[in-house]
Design an enzyme around this catalytic site. Structure first.
Site, short mmCIF file in Angstrom:
data_model
loop_
_atom_site.label_atom_id
_atom_site.label_comp_id
_atom_site.label_asym_id
_atom_site.label_seq_id
_atom_site.Cartn_x
_atom_site.Cartn_y
_atom_site.Cartn_z
N MET A 29 0.85 -1.19 0.00
CA MET A 29 0.00 0.00 0.00
C MET A 29 0.89 1.25 0.00
SD MET A 29 -3.43 -0.92 2.07
CE MET A 29 -2.83 -0.63 3.70
N ALA A 31 4.08 3.88 1.08
CA ALA A 31 4.74 4.34 2.31
C ALA A 31 5.81 3.31 2.69
CB ALA A 31 3.74 4.57 3.43
N HIS A 36 9.45 -3.51 3.34
CA HIS A 36 9.05 -3.71 1.94
C HIS A 36 10.27 -3.95 1.06
CE1 HIS A 36 5.66 -0.99 3.40
NE2 HIS A 36 5.00 -2.02 2.92
N GLN A 60 -10.35 -2.46 2.32
CA GLN A 60 -9.89 -3.12 3.54
C GLN A 60 -9.84 -2.20 4.75
OE1 GLN A 60 -5.99 -4.09 1.53
NE2 GLN A 60 -5.16 -3.80 3.58
N GLY A 146 4.94 -9.87 3.80
CA GLY A 146 5.63 -9.86 5.09
C GLY A 146 4.92 -10.78 6.07
N GLN A 152 -3.08 -12.28 7.60
CA GLN A 152 -3.30 -11.92 6.21
C GLN A 152 -2.70 -12.99 5.28
OE1 GLN A 152 -2.88 -7.86 4.38
NE2 GLN A 152 -0.82 -8.55 3.89
N MET A 187 8.81 -3.15 11.80
CA MET A 187 8.62 -2.00 10.90
C MET A 187 7.21 -2.02 10.33
SD MET A 187 12.10 -1.37 8.90
CE MET A 187 13.62 -1.16 9.82
N SER A 188 6.60 -0.84 10.26
CA SER A 188 5.24 -0.71 9.75
C SER A 188 5.05 0.72 9.28
CB SER A 188 4.24 -1.00 10.88
OG SER A 188 2.96 -0.52 10.53
O1 PAF Z 1 -0.21 -5.80 3.52
C1 PAF Z 1 -0.60 -4.87 2.78
O2 PAF Z 1 0.09 -3.87 2.56
C2 PAF Z 1 -1.99 -4.96 2.16
O3 PAF Z 1 -2.89 -5.57 3.00
C3 PAF Z 1 -1.97 -5.64 0.77
C4 PAF Z 1 -1.54 -7.09 0.86
C5 PAF Z 1 -1.04 -4.89 -0.17
C6 PAF Z 1 -3.38 -5.62 0.17
O4 PAF Z 1 -3.86 -4.33 0.02
#
Ligand code: PAF
Length: 287
Positions: A29, A31, A36, A60, A146, A152, A187-188
């Site tokens: 998403m 940022a 990442h 979401q 991640g 998820q 990290m987030s």
């Molecule tokens: O983990 C995320 O950043 C989001 O949930 C994803 C998997 C990109 C789906 O929008």
């Protein structure tokens, strides 16, 4: 590196990249942070080309959540991805992802229930729906996520298995270990919401988790350890603990004692404007 915002140029770019060999997708998403970039580096080892999607997925986010506040920084993200040698950025507009009249929902039962599924109703439907679309749009041979979002990952793997996805096949949906700051905080992108004081206090989360895990692995009572974990977080400045739960690592079944199968301690807690989640492995007992 190409950046595309709509489906026709995406399909042309993907067809071209696929000629060079396997294609990896890192869904994000935006940022972007070191977590990442670690996914991207791993993707580069695994495939000839790497595509990164950047899309803040409205489906979401629940009412009152941080959809509007979620950081959007495409220029900065693009520079980071260019430096990593990424081949393609897929940054669809909301209209390209969800055309007028969009009416389809993918809902995975079981692993999506409880934990973040209970605290954020509809969240995993939104994740499953957008990830399924991303897989069909980019047709990756592998996709990387991640492990920080452990639930998820379980939802996405279940969806891939249930819908017979071949690109990527469920075995090619790879979880990459969580990247942590020096003090252990995972990290987030949402860490950006923390004030300097909250950021210092937030380090109590991984510390309390490690302490609970040490207790559970030493044979102490699981419920006592989880209770102590919650108390430690509230003491440290967190104002709410959504959950602190010991689960089977695969099917996320609740465990009230240490098991012989792989386990995970999962926690979600709120501090200031941020809701932080984390999870760690717990060593199985020997059979
Ligand atoms: O983990 C995320 O950043 C989001 O949930 C994803 C998997 C990109 C789906 O929008």
């Amino acid at each position: 590196m190409q950046t595309v915002h709509s489906l026709d140029p995406l399909r042309r770019a993907v067809a071209q990249l696929r000629e060079a060999g396997p294609l990896a997708l890192v869904p994000t998403m935006g940022a972007l942070h070191e977590g990442h970039l670690t996914l991207v580096r791993e993707a580069k080892k695994q495939a000839a080309s790497v595509a990164v999607s950047i899309f803040v997925n409205p489906l979401q986010f629940g009412a009152g959540e941080d959809l509007d506040a979620y950081p959007r920084q495409l220029e900065r993200d693009s520079a980071l991805l260019e430096a990593e040698g990424v081949d393609l950025i897929w940054a669809p507009t909301v209209e390209a992802m969800y055309p007028q009249g969009f009416a389809t929902n993918i809902s995975v039962t079981g692993v999506s229930e409880g934990l973040c599924g209970a605290a954020r109703p509809g969240h995993f439907d939104g994740v499953a729906t957008v990830v399924c679309k991303l897989f069909h749009q980019v047709l990756p041979d592998i996709a990387l996520f991640g492990e920080k979002d452990w639930q998820q990952l379980a939802v996405i793997r279940r969806m891939a298995r249930d819908l017979d996805l071949t690109r990527p096949h469920v075995d090619q949906i790879l979880g990459v270990p969580t990247v942590r700051e020096a003090d252990g905080l995972a990290m987030s992108s949402r860490n950006a919401y923390l004030t300097p004081q909250e950021r210092t206090q937030a380090a109590a989360l991984p510390a309390a988790m490690k302490s609970a895990i040490a207790g559970i692995e030493a044979g102490k009572d699981v419920a006592d350890e989880l209770q102590a974990l919650e108390a430690a977080l509230l003491d440290a400045g967190f104002h709410a603990v959504d959950y602190a739960s010991l689960r089977d690592a695969d099917d996320l079944a609740v465990l009230d004692r240490r098991s012989a199968q792989p386990m995970r301690l999962l926690v979600a807690a709120k501090i200031g404007k941020a809701r932080l989640i984390d999870n760690m492995a717990v060593m199985p007992s020997s059979c």
